[in-house]
Design an enzyme around this catalytic site. Structure first.
Site: not given
Ligand SMILES: [Zn+2]
Length: 465
Positions: A282, A333
């Site tokens: 991220h 993700d």
């Molecule tokens: Zn994750």
């Protein structure tokens, strides 16, 4: 598009593929024959005749595309969490509800189907960030049954795997420090760093198509005393690859500041976690100091643009991180979509929206993030069509409604997963003419998701069987 008649579906020791165009390290080349041996590329020749290869592909052949960040079971949340607003944290409640009901049996089916969807989309390697590894009450399985489910699922779906076995010890972080694990989180935890290292790395997965890496779930889930020991512990086990969720949400950064007086990146850096083998997943809310720390170390950053948009995380400083020396890669993700082209397009699109300018990344830079940098973050030397590399290839239509007329170098900015016709992983043809070797992947997913029908809505939940 493709003439694959007579080709066996399973792994093969050698083979050759011809493509009208292929994206080689030096650029797009015409009439390319790629020969493989024992799962690796043995020769790359240009200006060859289609007749001289075993299989004729169409369109543009790209190197294998890497999914650097996945939680396979999150596939059960797609299209089921948009009904009543909320936030990352309310989404997480839904996700916990799925995590509570995953078993080795239903997870094998779900992960197999999700991985098959990935390959169909052109992903040839996945970093599976694996933290649902214990029984719901926190006891270990007799043999590491959840790990086995993931490894088996990947092998059957034909995707290369790095199993990122995850350390998770605490239930959250605020100004007073770490909270104990709650009831649902019990199954994410080994109880101690030592127990994690023994379970996960005493006999690591190590085949031509699968290997073990490590993950620290986040600074929310791992106290500083353990963070300080992680790298030494992994060095003892011979594990290099290490990923961690970092600064996805403002709340996480604020809590870390309140508890530790610094950002998550700084906390990881001062405990020896941030180096050239580390991937920050991220990396959305970074300070200038964080960017300098990650970039200066040559660390990877796995951006997950479709998830970061879906969860309202924000847009991370990707270009600044790249310019500082950080190595960018891409992940899906929670699989709000499974499409490597969408991730490339959204990375660039986010940059344009954030900075009010165009061309933040060149098409070549975007493709590097989606291929070789993702492979490297997962400990593989793939993602390049050159001799000696893993034989992972993805053929993309150049004449679809999306791609007709595009410059081949810019195709990643126009294509979609639906344009992928053929996928080869480790020298084995897994997708042929848009069809996965396991059959209809929509059907597979429908069956695999059945245990969670209704399980993620607040008012209509029921326990999966
Ligand atoms: Zn994750």
């Amino acid at each position: 598009m493709t003439a694959a008649a007579g080709r066996p579906a399973g792994p093969t020791s050698s083979g050759s593929w011809h493509a009208p165009f292929a994206r080689l390290p030096e650029g797009v080349a015409a009439d390319v024959r790629i020969t493989t041996e024992d799962g690796r590329i043995a020769a790359v020749e240009t200006g060859t005749s289609p007749a001289a290869a075993d299989i004729r592909l169409g369109g543009l052949v790209l190197p294998g595309l890497a999914n650097a960040h996945s939680h396979a079971f999150h596939r059960a949340l797609r299209g089921r969490t948009h009904g009543d607003g909320g936030s990352f944290w309310t989404w997480r409640e839904r996700m916990y509800r799925v995590a509570a009901t995953v078993t080795p049996e239903n997870y094998l089916d779900l992960a197999r189907a999700a991985f098959a969807e990935m390959v169909l989309a052109g992903f040839t390697v996945v970093g599976e960030f694996h933290y649902v590894h214990h029984r719901p009450d926190g006891r270990p399985y007799e043999w590491d049954a959840m790990r086995e489910a993931v490894v088996t699922a990947a092998a059957e779906a034909g995707i290369r795997l790095t199993l990122l076995d995850t350390l998770y010890l605490a239930g959250g972080l605020d100004a007073d420090g770490h909270a104990p694990l709650d009831r649902v989180q019990q199954r994410y935890s080994d109880g101690s760093l030592q127990a994690w290292a023994e379970r996960a790395f005493a006999s690591p997965v190590d085949t031509s198509l699968a290997r073990t890496g490590a993950a620290v779930h986040s600074v929310r889930a791992v106290p500083e005393a353990e963070l300080a020991q992680v790298r030494a512990s992994l060095d003892d086990c011979g594990i290099d690859v290490l990923h961690a969720h970092v600064s996805e949400q403002v709340g996480e950064v604020d809590a870390t500041r309140a508890a530790h007086g610094c950002t998550p990146v700084e906390l990881l850096r001062r405990n020896g976690v941030v180096d050239g083998r580390f991937t920050a997943v991220h990396a959305t809310h970074l300070t200038g100091q964080d960017i300098a720390a990650l970039g200066g170390a040559g660390a990877f950053a796995a951006f997950c643009p479709s998830t970061e948009a879906d969860l309202g995380d924000g847009i991370g400083p990707a270009r600044e991180l790249h310019d500082a020396g950080g190595r960018l890669c891409l992940g899906s993700d929670q699989h709000v979509v499974l499409d490597p082209f969408a991730e490339m397009q959204r990375l660039e699109g986010g940059e344009r929206l954030r900075t009010l300018s165009r061309g933040r990344f060149t098409p070549a830079e975007l493709l590097a993030a989606a291929t070789e940098e993702g492979y490297a973050s997962l400990g593989w030397d793939g993602g390049r069509l050159e001799v000696g590399r893993p034989a992972d290839l993805v053929a993309v239509r150049t004449d679809s409604v999306r791609t007709a007329g595009t410059l081949l170098e810019q195709l990643p900015l126009a294509a979609a997963a639906a344009d992928v016709t053929d996928v080869v992983v480790g020298g084995a043809q897994v997708v042929t003419d848009g069809r996965h070797r396991l059959g209809d992947v929509g059907e597979l997913l429908t069956g695999a998701l059945r245990p969670w029908d209704g399980a993620t809505t607040p008012d209509h939940g029921r326990n999966p069987s």
